[in-house]
Design an enzyme around this catalytic site. Structure first.
Site, PDB file in Angstrom:
ATOM      1  N   HIS A  64      44.023  34.115 -24.082  1.00  0.00           N
ATOM      2  CA  HIS A  64      43.139  32.944 -24.074  1.00  0.00           C
ATOM      3  C   HIS A  64      43.771  31.743 -24.768  1.00  0.00           C
ATOM      4  CE1 HIS A  64      39.457  35.723 -23.316  1.00  0.00           C
ATOM      5  NE2 HIS A  64      40.130  35.445 -22.223  1.00  0.00           N
ATOM      6  N   GLU A 117      46.851  34.489  -9.937  1.00  0.00           N
ATOM      7  CA  GLU A 117      45.407  34.566  -9.662  1.00  0.00           C
ATOM      8  C   GLU A 117      45.031  33.698  -8.479  1.00  0.00           C
ATOM      9  OE1 GLU A 117      42.870  32.881 -12.741  1.00  0.00           O
ATOM     10  OE2 GLU A 117      41.185  34.081 -12.010  1.00  0.00           O
ATOM     11  N   HIS A 132      36.850  38.984 -11.245  1.00  0.00           N
ATOM     12  CA  HIS A 132      35.443  38.765 -11.611  1.00  0.00           C
ATOM     13  C   HIS A 132      34.796  37.970 -10.491  1.00  0.00           C
ATOM     14  CE1 HIS A 132      36.749  34.654 -12.687  1.00  0.00           C
ATOM     15  NE2 HIS A 132      37.768  35.220 -13.296  1.00  0.00           N
ATOM     16  N   HIS A 147      43.667  43.543 -19.097  1.00  0.00           N
ATOM     17  CA  HIS A 147      42.415  42.947 -18.586  1.00  0.00           C
ATOM     18  C   HIS A 147      42.125  43.453 -17.177  1.00  0.00           C
ATOM     19  CE1 HIS A 147      44.613  40.041 -16.032  1.00  0.00           C
ATOM     20  NE2 HIS A 147      45.395  39.790 -17.059  1.00  0.00           N
ATOM     21  N   ARG A 185      50.874  36.004 -14.876  1.00  0.00           N
ATOM     22  CA  ARG A 185      49.629  36.316 -14.167  1.00  0.00           C
ATOM     23  C   ARG A 185      49.644  35.505 -12.883  1.00  0.00           C
ATOM     24  NH1 ARG A 185      46.529  35.670 -17.977  1.00  0.00           N
ATOM     25  NH2 ARG A 185      45.661  33.584 -17.754  1.00  0.00           N
ATOM     26  N   ASP A 193      26.227  10.528 -31.998  1.00  0.00           N
ATOM     27  CA  ASP A 193      26.039   9.572 -30.890  1.00  0.00           C
ATOM     28  C   ASP A 193      26.779   9.930 -29.604  1.00  0.00           C
ATOM     29  OD1 ASP A 193      24.336   8.065 -32.379  1.00  0.00           O
ATOM     30  OD2 ASP A 193      25.686   6.371 -32.681  1.00  0.00           O
ATOM     31  N   GLU A 250      43.521  38.793  -9.908  1.00  0.00           N
ATOM     32  CA  GLU A 250      44.420  38.226 -10.919  1.00  0.00           C
ATOM     33  C   GLU A 250      45.126  39.250 -11.797  1.00  0.00           C
ATOM     34  OE1 GLU A 250      42.333  36.266 -14.199  1.00  0.00           O
ATOM     35  OE2 GLU A 250      40.438  36.532 -13.146  1.00  0.00           O
ATOM     36  N   ASP A 310      39.488  28.922  -9.691  1.00  0.00           N
ATOM     37  CA  ASP A 310      40.127  29.647 -10.790  1.00  0.00           C
ATOM     38  C   ASP A 310      41.500  30.121 -10.307  1.00  0.00           C
ATOM     39  OD1 ASP A 310      40.712  31.116 -13.024  1.00  0.00           O
ATOM     40  OD2 ASP A 310      39.002  32.480 -12.883  1.00  0.00           O
ATOM     41  N   HIS A 342      32.919  32.628 -14.286  1.00  0.00           N
ATOM     42  CA  HIS A 342      32.584  34.053 -14.349  1.00  0.00           C
ATOM     43  C   HIS A 342      31.159  34.138 -13.849  1.00  0.00           C
ATOM     44  CE1 HIS A 342      35.779  35.065 -17.651  1.00  0.00           C
ATOM     45  NE2 HIS A 342      36.310  34.642 -16.532  1.00  0.00           N
ATOM     46  N   ASP A 358      46.766  28.608 -16.152  1.00  0.00           N
ATOM     47  CA  ASP A 358      45.492  29.123 -15.637  1.00  0.00           C
ATOM     48  C   ASP A 358      44.510  27.979 -15.786  1.00  0.00           C
ATOM     49  OD1 ASP A 358      43.087  30.351 -15.082  1.00  0.00           O
ATOM     50  OD2 ASP A 358      43.443  32.119 -16.337  1.00  0.00           O
ATOM     51  N   TYR A 360      52.167  41.397 -19.532  1.00  0.00           N
ATOM     52  CA  TYR A 360      52.410  40.631 -20.760  1.00  0.00           C
ATOM     53  C   TYR A 360      53.239  41.506 -21.683  1.00  0.00           C
ATOM     54  CZ  TYR A 360      48.355  38.665 -18.478  1.00  0.00           C
ATOM     55  OH  TYR A 360      47.501  38.162 -17.522  1.00  0.00           O
TER      56      TYR A 360
HETATM   57 MN    MN Z   1      39.840  34.228 -13.642  1.00  0.00          MN
END
Ligand code: MN
Length: 462
Positions: free
Chosen positions: A244, A432, A359, A355, A430, A37, A409, A272, A366, A261, A413
């Site tokens: 992530h 960004e 992007h 990474h 990071r 529902d 970005e 972003d 993205h 982030d 790490y």
């Molecule tokens: Mn990004």
């Protein structure tokens, strides 16, 4: 320019690609059930929204090569509207949205074969909407059943994504304005979370990652943003080394860094932003050393973001600064990895920076758009990857043009490992920002939240 003429202009541009006898079919996104529902909050399909700005579910847009646009949408229904809310309805849609005609979505099967009759090419977004091809086949089959009576079936099916992706890659002034607003809201949210974090620690309160996420979400919604643009990452201390990681219940400790982030989606457009800050508002020496290194890498990447440069140039600029910095601060041992050039060629920096530096960003965080320069697609070169030994096909990267929007970005790490200076263990950083390519360089639209060490410390100080 009215909003509906923005969409009309995009549809007119699309018609140029369809050919006089082409037809484009663009469904919006389906509603998605979350559990019994309960649906996920509804968000229209990006291509569909881009072409008509209509936000109700169960709708299709049909654009024909003669320049006509027809909407199929939910019919007015007083009973359903009591439960689910207002529907525009096909009677009001043409005037309201600046379209040529509109019908009930229940009439799709009845009307589509006639609309397809005499067309030479059918354009649909390939591999996006489950069941679209099957639906189209039904309409084509019913058209084919009438060839004896003079019906003409389309001969080709073409992917609409390629054309629309190219259009969406360069953002028009209407889109740039929304992206700037989204960037401002998200920046304000980062400041709010930073200040809240230091304030709570100062007053002896326990801080959890979700406390900071709550501050972000509050600020997004307070300014009218409909959703977070993606799953918010709020990572305290060592959690920042999980790329992530999601905002969870980790304890934010005095003396650690926090990486956030997170950013909002406003009127269909993403932002972003990542910031990394000391939980208590004061960087330690080791934190500052690595932070300044990532910031220097970002500064170099920003300088490399200008028209005529390649999409990969900011990444290469960032990698070069990061790699030199890793040698300077002792994350990499010159005696083992050699010179800066060796570090880059052998990708020795990869354990600490794994990474890409950016992007495309737009309606989708993205965003769509080819990362290869279309005019040079045939220029393929092959190389062996230094780390994996895989054969990689390189094609010349996209040349940046004004109106393209991308993130910048870089990060670093440091997981605990033998030979890695202990002072840097478990630090994840990071930084960004979102950039619009301008005629002379780029405009950072997310800098209402600062990046400089002293500015971050200043805004977190009581
Ligand atoms: Mn990004």
């Amino acid at each position: 320019m009215t909003t509906s003429s923005v969409y009309a202009q995009r549809r007119a541009q699309l018609v140029q690609h369809l050919g006089a006898k082409g037809i484009a079919l663009i469904p919006t996104a389906p509603e998605q059930q979350r559990n019994r529902d309960c649906d996920f909050p509804y968000r229209p399909d990006s291509y569909f929204y881009y072409l008509c700005g209509f936000t109700e579910p169960h709708a299709w847009l049909v654009i024909t090569g003669d320049g006509r646009s027809t909407l199929f949408c939910q019919p007015k229904d007083p009973q359903r509207e009591i439960w689910d809310g207002y529907r525009l309805g096909p009677e009001a849609a043409p005037t309201q949205l600046g379209l040529d005609a509109a019908f009930s979505v229940a009439d799709l099967d009845a009307k589509l074969p006639a609309l397809l009759d005499g067309c030479d090419a059918v354009w649909i977004p390939f591999a996006i909407h489950k069941g679209l091809e099957t639906r189209l086949e039904t309409w084509l089959a019913s058209l084919r059943a009438r060839v004896r009576y003079g019906a003409l079936c389309p001969q080709t099916q073409r992917d609409l994504c390629g054309v629309l992706d190219e259009m969406r890659l360069v953002k028009d002034p209407h889109e740039q304005a929304i992206l700037r607003s989204a960037g401002k809201i998200s920046a304000a949210a980062h400041i709010r979370a930073m200040q809240c974090c230091a304030q709570m620690l100062r007053t002896g309160q326990e801080v959890r990652e979700y406390h900071l996420e709550a501050e972000m979400l509050h600020e997004f919604r307070r300014h009218g943003a409909q959703f977070p643009a993606y799953g918010s990452i709020v990572a305290a201390g060592a959690n920042a080394c999980v790329l992530h990681y999601r905002a969870d219940r980790g304890r934010v400790q005095n003396g650690e860094l926090v990486l956030i982030d997170a950013a909002c989606e406003l009127d269909g457009y993403a932002s972003d932003i990542t910031r990394t800050f000391p939980a208590n508002g004061q960087f330690t020496g080791a934190q500052r050393t690595l932070y300044e290194l990532v910031l220097a890498a970002q500064t170099a990447a920003v300088a490399a973001t200008r028209p005529g440069a390649r999409f990969t140039d900011p990444h290469e600029a960032a990698v070069s600064v990061l790699a030199q910095g890793m040698l300077d601060v002792g994350l990499l041992d010159k005696n083992k990895v050699g010179s800066l050039q060796d570090v880059i060629e052998q990708r020795a920096y990869f354990p600490f920076y794994m990474h890409r530096t950016g992007h495309w960003m737009g309606m989708d965080v993205h965003d769509c758009g080819d990362y290869t320069e279309p005019s040079e697609i045939g220029q393929v070169s092959q190389r062996q990857d230094a780390l994996t030994g895989d054969t990689i096909k390189d094609r010349p990267a996209r040349i940046l043009r004004p109106g393209m929007v991308l993130t910048i970005e870089p990060g670093i790490y440091v997981r605990p490992a033998y030979g890695v200076p202990e002072a840097f263990h478990n630090i994840g950083i990071r930084i960004e920002d979102d950039a619009i390519v301008t005629p002379t360089g780029c405009e950072l639209i997310t800098r209402d939240v600062p990046v400089a060490v002293d500015e971050i410390e200043a805004l977190m100080r009581g």
